[in-house]
Design an enzyme around this catalytic site. Structure first.
Site, short mmCIF file in Angstrom:
data_model
loop_
_atom_site.label_atom_id
_atom_site.label_comp_id
_atom_site.label_asym_id
_atom_site.label_seq_id
_atom_site.Cartn_x
_atom_site.Cartn_y
_atom_site.Cartn_z
NE ARG A 231 -4.32 -1.27 0.19
CZ ARG A 231 -4.49 -2.32 -0.61
NH1 ARG A 231 -3.51 -2.67 -1.41
NH2 ARG A 231 -5.61 -3.00 -0.60
CD GLU A 260 -3.04 3.20 -5.37
OE1 GLU A 260 -4.10 2.63 -5.67
OE2 GLU A 260 -2.09 2.61 -4.86
CG HIS A 278 -3.32 -0.74 -6.79
ND1 HIS A 278 -3.82 -0.10 -5.68
CD2 HIS A 278 -3.24 -2.05 -6.46
CE1 HIS A 278 -4.04 -0.99 -4.72
NE2 HIS A 278 -3.71 -2.18 -5.17
#
Ligand code: 8YV
Length: 320
Positions: A231, A260, A278
């Site tokens: 993360r 993000e 991601h």
């Protein structure tokens, strides 16, 4: 008879299990930021979301009949689990089915960042390759020292692949794993000092926020490489940018970011950084398996009142 509502916070591809789910639930697709008409909100028993969808206390409290939240993903840091616990709302994720894909991308980022594959591709496409001008030397991966921060199921999948590259391996966790023979390093700083490549595979959330800070990055050092497939919150992104800009860190391969989908321009301008959006679990096979497991959780909940792969509440121990 009116079926309870399964609130979908993400559009879904077709899946064989959806036909069975539709027998028990009326599926309603809505964005978590948009209020649901009250007549529908009253009927929502389950929520289906991705691991990055924020599920706040305020959102949960718009759903008085909520009994479960099923994540299509292994991370659960976007869910207010304390509030879910207070409300008696069960939470599930999709562990294991994505381990190999995420581990594969961690290795792709390691090899790309160290051997500068993406940079070399840009170099050729830009017509910079000439007889006189060759691409600069990069650095080897095989035989190097690999440090893993967070040896959970994904961290173990990453570690297993190290033997194929004859790499020395050490890991750092809150506590050593009794079921693992790899070398445990109790100090994250010492692991960073030792490692040539440091891979972040720790769970996201308050406990790990900013764990990879300036001191860790400086310990990894000017020839060190940081890889993050966990993360963005686990890394102090501002400290990372400064370390890269000042040459105190050799390179980074990043699949996750603090905010993000925004990625700091400073990161996007650095040639020694590999950036992916991601996508660690984003393969056809793995996303189908993740959706299948999330739907199995829903069907199991319908039949038994319990989720198949429950996430522990904050006060409970996480599974090994
Ligand atoms: C996301 C992930 O689920 O599983 C996780 O925790 O981070 C990913 O697999 C996926 O990117 C959808 O947000």
């Amino acid at each position: 008879m009116t079926r309870p509502i399964l609130l979908q916070l993400v559009p879904l591809p077709d899946h064989p299990a959806l036909q069975r789910v539709d027998q028990y639930y009326e599926r309603v697709l809505n964005d978590e930021t948009q209020p649901l008409p009250d007549a529908l909100a009253q009927r929502v028993q389950l929520v289906l979301a991705t691991a990055t969808t924020p599920i706040t206390a305020a959102f949960m409290d718009t759903l008085p009949a909520l009994r479960g939240i099923c994540n299509i993903g292994v991370g659960f840091d976007a869910i207010d689990r304390s509030h879910a616990h207070q409300r008696g709302v069960a939470v599930s994720n999709t562990p294991d089915v994505l381990n190999d894909c995420v581990a594969d991308l961690a290795w792709a980022l390691m090899l790309d960042t160290a051997r500068r594959v993406s940079a070399a591709d840009r170099y050729v496409r830009a017509g910079q390759w000439t007889h006189e001008h060759g691409f600069p030397l990069s650095t080897r991966v095989s035989g190097k020292k690999l440090g893993i921060v967070g040896l959970g199921r994904i961290g173990q999948a990453i570690a297993k692949r190290a033997s194929g590259f004859d790499m020395q391996l050490r890991y750092h966790n809150r506590r050593p794993r009794k079921d693992i023979s790899w070398h445990y390093e109790p100090s994250l700083i010492e692991l960073a000092h030792w490692a040539d490549i440091l891979v972040v595979a720790a769970v996201g959330g308050d406990e790990t926020r900013g764990l990879i800070n300036r001191a860790v990055l400086d310990a990894l050092g000017t020839r060190g490489i940081l890889i993050n497939i966990a993360r963005g919150s686990v890394v102090d992104e501002r400290a990372l940018v400064q370390a890269l800009q000042e040459g105190r860190l050799g390179g980074a391969g990043l699949d996750v970011f603090e905010c993000e989908p925004q990625v700091p321009a400073a990161l996007r301008q650095l040639d020694q950084v590999v950036l992916t959006p991601h996508v660690a679990s984003a393969t056809h096979e793995t996303r189908a398996a993740m959706l299948g497991l999330a739907l199995d959780n829903i069907l199991h909940f319908q039949e038994t009142g319990k989720l198949l792969t429950p996430v522990p509440y904050p006060t409970q121990k996480s599974p090994a």
